[in-house]
Design a protein around this motif. Structure first.
Motif, PDB file in Angstrom:
ATOM      1  N   MET A   1      23.164  49.610  -5.318  1.00  0.00           N
ATOM      2  CA  MET A   1      23.446  48.491  -4.447  1.00  0.00           C
ATOM      3  C   MET A   1      22.671  48.720  -3.154  1.00  0.00           C
ATOM      4  SD  MET A   1      26.998  46.790  -3.349  1.00  0.00           S
ATOM      5  CE  MET A   1      26.903  45.457  -4.501  1.00  0.00           C
ATOM      6  N   LEU A   2      22.040  47.672  -2.668  1.00  0.00           N
ATOM      7  CA  LEU A   2      21.111  47.751  -1.555  1.00  0.00           C
ATOM      8  C   LEU A   2      21.592  46.964  -0.346  1.00  0.00           C
ATOM      9  CD1 LEU A   2      17.979  46.812  -3.634  1.00  0.00           C
ATOM     10  CD2 LEU A   2      18.626  49.107  -2.940  1.00  0.00           C
ATOM     11  N   LYS A   3      20.983  47.258   0.766  1.00  0.00           N
ATOM     12  CA  LYS A   3      21.056  46.432   1.966  1.00  0.00           C
ATOM     13  C   LYS A   3      19.630  46.308   2.460  1.00  0.00           C
ATOM     14  CE  LYS A   3      25.694  47.354   3.445  1.00  0.00           C
ATOM     15  NZ  LYS A   3      26.488  46.396   4.114  1.00  0.00           N
ATOM     16  N   ALA A   4      19.303  45.190   3.089  1.00  0.00           N
ATOM     17  CA  ALA A   4      17.963  44.987   3.634  1.00  0.00           C
ATOM     18  C   ALA A   4      17.967  45.332   5.109  1.00  0.00           C
ATOM     19  CB  ALA A   4      17.530  43.535   3.445  1.00  0.00           C
ATOM     20  N   ILE A   5      16.888  45.918   5.551  1.00  0.00           N
ATOM     21  CA  ILE A   5      16.727  46.235   6.968  1.00  0.00           C
ATOM     22  C   ILE A   5      15.645  45.323   7.515  1.00  0.00           C
ATOM     23  CG2 ILE A   5      16.073  48.011   8.634  1.00  0.00           C
ATOM     24  CD1 ILE A   5      18.773  48.500   7.276  1.00  0.00           C
ATOM     25  N   LYS A   6      16.022  44.575   8.533  1.00  0.00           N
ATOM     26  CA  LYS A   6      15.110  43.605   9.135  1.00  0.00           C
ATOM     27  C   LYS A   6      14.015  44.323   9.899  1.00  0.00           C
ATOM     28  CE  LYS A   6      16.778  41.313  12.507  1.00  0.00           C
ATOM     29  NZ  LYS A   6      17.536  40.361  13.274  1.00  0.00           N
ATOM     30  N   ARG A  60      29.872  53.817  -6.792  1.00  0.00           N
ATOM     31  CA  ARG A  60      30.601  55.047  -7.123  1.00  0.00           C
ATOM     32  C   ARG A  60      31.062  55.103  -8.574  1.00  0.00           C
ATOM     33  NH1 ARG A  60      28.069  57.504  -3.876  1.00  0.00           N
ATOM     34  NH2 ARG A  60      29.146  59.264  -4.790  1.00  0.00           N
ATOM     35  N   LYS A  61      31.287  53.938  -9.199  1.00  0.00           N
ATOM     36  CA  LYS A  61      31.794  53.899 -10.577  1.00  0.00           C
ATOM     37  C   LYS A  61      30.752  53.373 -11.567  1.00  0.00           C
ATOM     38  CE  LYS A  61      35.618  55.725  -9.456  1.00  0.00           C
ATOM     39  NZ  LYS A  61      35.829  57.115  -9.841  1.00  0.00           N
ATOM     40  N   LYS A  62      29.524  53.201 -11.091  1.00  0.00           N
ATOM     41  CA  LYS A  62      28.390  52.808 -11.929  1.00  0.00           C
ATOM     42  C   LYS A  62      28.564  51.441 -12.579  1.00  0.00           C
ATOM     43  CE  LYS A  62      27.381  57.684 -12.749  1.00  0.00           C
ATOM     44  NZ  LYS A  62      26.307  57.897 -11.844  1.00  0.00           N
ATOM     45  N   GLY A  63      29.174  50.537 -11.832  1.00  0.00           N
ATOM     46  CA  GLY A  63      29.330  49.170 -12.307  1.00  0.00           C
ATOM     47  C   GLY A  63      28.026  48.401 -12.155  1.00  0.00           C
ATOM     48  N   GLY A 124      25.357  53.158 -26.492  1.00  0.00           N
ATOM     49  CA  GLY A 124      24.458  53.161 -27.636  1.00  0.00           C
ATOM     50  C   GLY A 124      23.019  52.795 -27.345  1.00  0.00           C
ATOM     51  N   MET A 125      22.608  52.874 -26.098  1.00  0.00           N
ATOM     52  CA  MET A 125      21.222  52.584 -25.749  1.00  0.00           C
ATOM     53  C   MET A 125      20.690  53.691 -24.842  1.00  0.00           C
ATOM     54  SD  MET A 125      21.716  49.412 -23.105  1.00  0.00           S
ATOM     55  CE  MET A 125      23.332  48.805 -23.528  1.00  0.00           C
ATOM     56  N   ARG A 126      19.390  53.830 -24.800  1.00  0.00           N
ATOM     57  CA  ARG A 126      18.751  54.840 -23.959  1.00  0.00           C
ATOM     58  C   ARG A 126      18.139  54.132 -22.749  1.00  0.00           C
ATOM     59  NH1 ARG A 126      17.134  60.018 -24.667  1.00  0.00           N
ATOM     60  NH2 ARG A 126      15.284  60.690 -23.542  1.00  0.00           N
ATOM     61  N   ARG A 127      18.547  54.543 -21.578  1.00  0.00           N
ATOM     62  CA  ARG A 127      18.017  53.955 -20.344  1.00  0.00           C
ATOM     63  C   ARG A 127      17.990  55.034 -19.264  1.00  0.00           C
ATOM     64  NH1 ARG A 127      23.246  50.184 -18.863  1.00  0.00           N
ATOM     65  NH2 ARG A 127      24.741  51.847 -19.100  1.00  0.00           N
ATOM     66  N   VAL A 128      17.332  54.734 -18.171  1.00  0.00           N
ATOM     67  CA  VAL A 128      17.227  55.667 -17.057  1.00  0.00           C
ATOM     68  C   VAL A 128      18.061  55.124 -15.907  1.00  0.00           C
ATOM     69  CG1 VAL A 128      15.663  56.753 -15.405  1.00  0.00           C
ATOM     70  CG2 VAL A 128      14.921  56.392 -17.771  1.00  0.00           C
ATOM     71  N   GLU A 129      19.009  55.925 -15.447  1.00  0.00           N
ATOM     72  CA  GLU A 129      19.822  55.536 -14.298  1.00  0.00           C
ATOM     73  C   GLU A 129      19.090  55.939 -13.023  1.00  0.00           C
ATOM     74  OE1 GLU A 129      24.197  56.128 -12.231  1.00  0.00           O
ATOM     75  OE2 GLU A 129      23.690  57.344 -13.976  1.00  0.00           O
ATOM     76  N   ILE A 130      19.049  55.033 -12.059  1.00  0.00           N
ATOM     77  CA  ILE A 130      18.448  55.282 -10.749  1.00  0.00           C
ATOM     78  C   ILE A 130      19.596  55.476  -9.770  1.00  0.00           C
ATOM     79  CG2 ILE A 130      16.872  54.413  -8.982  1.00  0.00           C
ATOM     80  CD1 ILE A 130      15.575  54.615 -11.768  1.00  0.00           C
ATOM     81  N   GLY A 137      24.731  57.534  -5.083  1.00  0.00           N
ATOM     82  CA  GLY A 137      25.163  56.161  -5.352  1.00  0.00           C
ATOM     83  C   GLY A 137      24.338  55.541  -6.482  1.00  0.00           C
ATOM     84  N   HIS A 138      24.999  54.832  -7.377  1.00  0.00           N
ATOM     85  CA  HIS A 138      24.340  54.157  -8.502  1.00  0.00           C
ATOM     86  C   HIS A 138      23.559  52.959  -7.980  1.00  0.00           C
ATOM     87  CE1 HIS A 138      23.852  52.425 -12.500  1.00  0.00           C
ATOM     88  NE2 HIS A 138      24.290  51.284 -12.012  1.00  0.00           N
TER      89      HIS A 138
END
Length: 146
Positions: A1-6, A60-63, A124-130, A137-138
Protein backbone atom coordinates in the motif's frame (compact mmCIF):
# COMPACT_ATOMS: atom_id res chain seq x y z
CA UNK A 1 0.00 0.00 0.00
CA UNK A 2 1.41 3.35 -1.09
CA UNK A 3 1.14 7.04 -0.44
CA UNK A 4 2.19 9.71 -2.94
CA UNK A 5 4.59 12.47 -2.02
CA UNK A 6 3.94 15.75 -3.75
CA UNK A 7 6.85 17.37 -5.50
CA UNK A 8 5.38 20.10 -7.67
CA UNK A 9 1.82 18.96 -8.39
CA UNK A 10 0.40 22.48 -8.58
CA UNK A 11 -3.27 22.12 -9.39
CA UNK A 12 -3.27 18.34 -8.84
CA UNK A 13 -4.23 18.37 -5.15
CA UNK A 14 -7.91 18.12 -6.02
CA UNK A 15 -7.20 14.71 -7.57
CA UNK A 16 -6.05 13.32 -4.21
CA UNK A 17 -8.23 12.07 -1.39
CA UNK A 18 -8.13 13.85 1.97
CA UNK A 19 -6.02 11.05 3.48
CA UNK A 20 -3.57 11.19 0.59
CA UNK A 21 -3.38 14.98 0.81
CA UNK A 22 -2.40 14.72 4.49
CA UNK A 23 0.46 12.40 3.56
CA UNK A 24 1.97 14.72 0.99
CA UNK A 25 5.09 16.74 1.67
CA UNK A 26 6.88 19.58 -0.06
CA UNK A 27 9.41 19.25 -2.89
CA UNK A 28 11.40 16.02 -2.72
CA UNK A 29 15.18 15.88 -2.78
CA UNK A 30 17.67 13.10 -3.22
CA UNK A 31 18.62 13.53 0.44
CA UNK A 32 15.14 12.31 1.39
CA UNK A 33 15.75 9.09 -0.54
CA UNK A 34 18.69 8.23 1.74
CA UNK A 35 16.55 7.43 4.76
CA UNK A 36 17.64 5.19 7.58
CA UNK A 37 17.64 1.50 6.68
CA UNK A 38 17.07 0.54 10.30
CA UNK A 39 14.35 -2.10 10.47
CA UNK A 40 11.03 -1.08 12.03
CA UNK A 41 9.56 -3.75 14.27
CA UNK A 42 6.13 -3.26 15.86
CA UNK A 43 3.47 -5.52 17.26
CA UNK A 44 0.10 -5.87 15.52
CA UNK A 45 -1.41 -3.74 18.30
CA UNK A 46 1.09 -0.95 17.62
CA UNK A 47 0.41 -1.08 13.86
CA UNK A 48 -3.37 -1.07 14.47
CA UNK A 49 -3.02 2.23 16.36
CA UNK A 50 -1.17 3.84 13.42
CA UNK A 51 -2.90 2.39 10.36
CA UNK A 52 -6.48 2.45 9.12
CA UNK A 53 -8.24 -0.95 9.18
CA UNK A 54 -7.78 -1.21 5.38
CA UNK A 55 -4.08 -0.32 5.59
CA UNK A 56 -3.56 -2.85 8.40
CA UNK A 57 -5.34 -5.61 6.44
CA UNK A 58 -3.23 -5.00 3.34
CA UNK A 59 0.16 -4.06 4.78
CA UNK A 60 0.31 -6.35 7.81
CA UNK A 61 -2.00 -9.24 6.86
CA UNK A 62 -1.12 -9.38 3.14
CA UNK A 63 -4.58 -8.49 1.94
CA UNK A 64 -5.40 -6.87 -1.38
CA UNK A 65 -7.61 -4.17 -2.84
CA UNK A 66 -10.05 -5.15 -5.57
CA UNK A 67 -8.45 -4.46 -8.96
CA UNK A 68 -9.13 -0.96 -10.24
CA UNK A 69 -10.35 0.42 -6.90
CA UNK A 70 -7.16 1.84 -5.35
CA UNK A 71 -6.66 5.59 -5.37
CA UNK A 72 -3.22 5.32 -7.04
CA UNK A 73 -4.09 2.94 -9.89
CA UNK A 74 -4.89 5.77 -12.33
CA UNK A 75 -2.77 8.46 -10.67
CA UNK A 76 0.34 9.47 -12.67
CA UNK A 77 2.05 12.48 -11.07
CA UNK A 78 4.64 14.28 -13.22
CA UNK A 79 7.21 14.16 -10.42
CA UNK A 80 7.64 13.16 -6.79
CA UNK A 81 7.68 9.68 -5.33
CA UNK A 82 5.63 7.00 -3.61
CA UNK A 83 6.29 5.83 -0.05
CA UNK A 84 5.21 2.92 2.11
CA UNK A 85 1.93 3.89 3.79
CA UNK A 86 3.11 2.33 7.06
CA UNK A 87 6.64 3.70 7.54
CA UNK A 88 7.03 6.34 4.79
CA UNK A 89 10.05 4.58 3.33
CA UNK A 90 10.57 5.98 -0.21
CA UNK A 91 9.83 3.16 -2.65
CA UNK A 92 9.33 4.33 -6.22
CA UNK A 93 9.77 7.53 -8.23
CA UNK A 94 6.77 8.95 -10.08
CA UNK A 95 8.76 8.36 -13.30
CA UNK A 96 8.84 4.60 -12.66
CA UNK A 97 5.04 4.23 -12.59
CA UNK A 98 3.41 2.80 -15.70
CA UNK A 99 -0.03 1.64 -16.82
CA UNK A 100 0.04 -2.14 -16.71
CA UNK A 101 -3.67 -2.69 -17.24
CA UNK A 102 -3.83 -5.07 -14.26
CA UNK A 103 -5.86 -2.74 -12.02
CA UNK A 104 -3.12 -2.05 -9.47
CA UNK A 105 -0.30 0.51 -9.48
CA UNK A 106 2.74 -0.81 -11.35
CA UNK A 107 6.37 0.34 -11.28
CA UNK A 108 9.33 -0.76 -13.38
CA UNK A 109 12.03 0.14 -10.86
CA UNK A 110 12.37 0.95 -7.18
CA UNK A 111 14.79 3.01 -5.11
CA UNK A 112 17.86 0.95 -4.25
CA UNK A 113 17.34 -1.09 -1.08
CA UNK A 114 13.72 0.05 -0.66
CA UNK A 115 11.91 -3.23 -1.32
CA UNK A 116 12.50 -6.92 -0.87
CA UNK A 117 10.92 -9.93 -2.53
CA UNK A 118 9.93 -13.44 -1.52
CA UNK A 119 8.50 -16.32 -3.51
CA UNK A 120 4.86 -16.90 -2.58
CA UNK A 121 3.21 -20.20 -3.52
CA UNK A 122 -0.06 -19.63 -1.63
CA UNK A 123 -3.36 -20.38 -3.37
CA UNK A 124 -1.76 -22.90 -5.74
CA UNK A 125 0.10 -20.35 -7.84
CA UNK A 126 3.69 -19.13 -7.97
CA UNK A 127 4.18 -15.39 -7.61
CA UNK A 128 6.66 -12.93 -6.13
CA UNK A 129 5.59 -10.90 -3.11
CA UNK A 130 6.94 -7.34 -2.96
CA UNK A 131 7.48 -5.92 0.56
CA UNK A 132 8.86 -2.77 2.12
CA UNK A 133 12.46 -3.43 3.14
CA UNK A 134 12.14 -1.21 6.21
CA UNK A 135 8.91 -2.46 7.84
CA UNK A 136 8.07 -5.67 5.89
CA UNK A 137 4.77 -4.12 4.78
CA UNK A 138 3.04 -6.02 1.95
CA UNK A 139 3.09 -3.96 -1.25
CA UNK A 140 1.73 -6.45 -3.74
CA UNK A 141 2.67 -9.32 -6.04
CA UNK A 142 4.26 -9.89 -9.41
CA UNK A 143 3.01 -13.01 -11.14
CA UNK A 144 5.45 -15.14 -13.09
CA UNK A 145 5.50 -14.05 -16.72
CA UNK A 146 4.70 -10.40 -15.95
Amino acid sequence: MLKAIKSAFAGKQDHLSASAEQSLSAKSSSAQMAQSTEKIRKSDDEWKKELSPEQFRILRKKGTERAGTGEYDGFYPPEGYFVCAACRNPLYSAESKFKSGCGWPAFDKCFKGSVKTETDVAFGMRRVEIMCQKCDGHLGHVFEGE
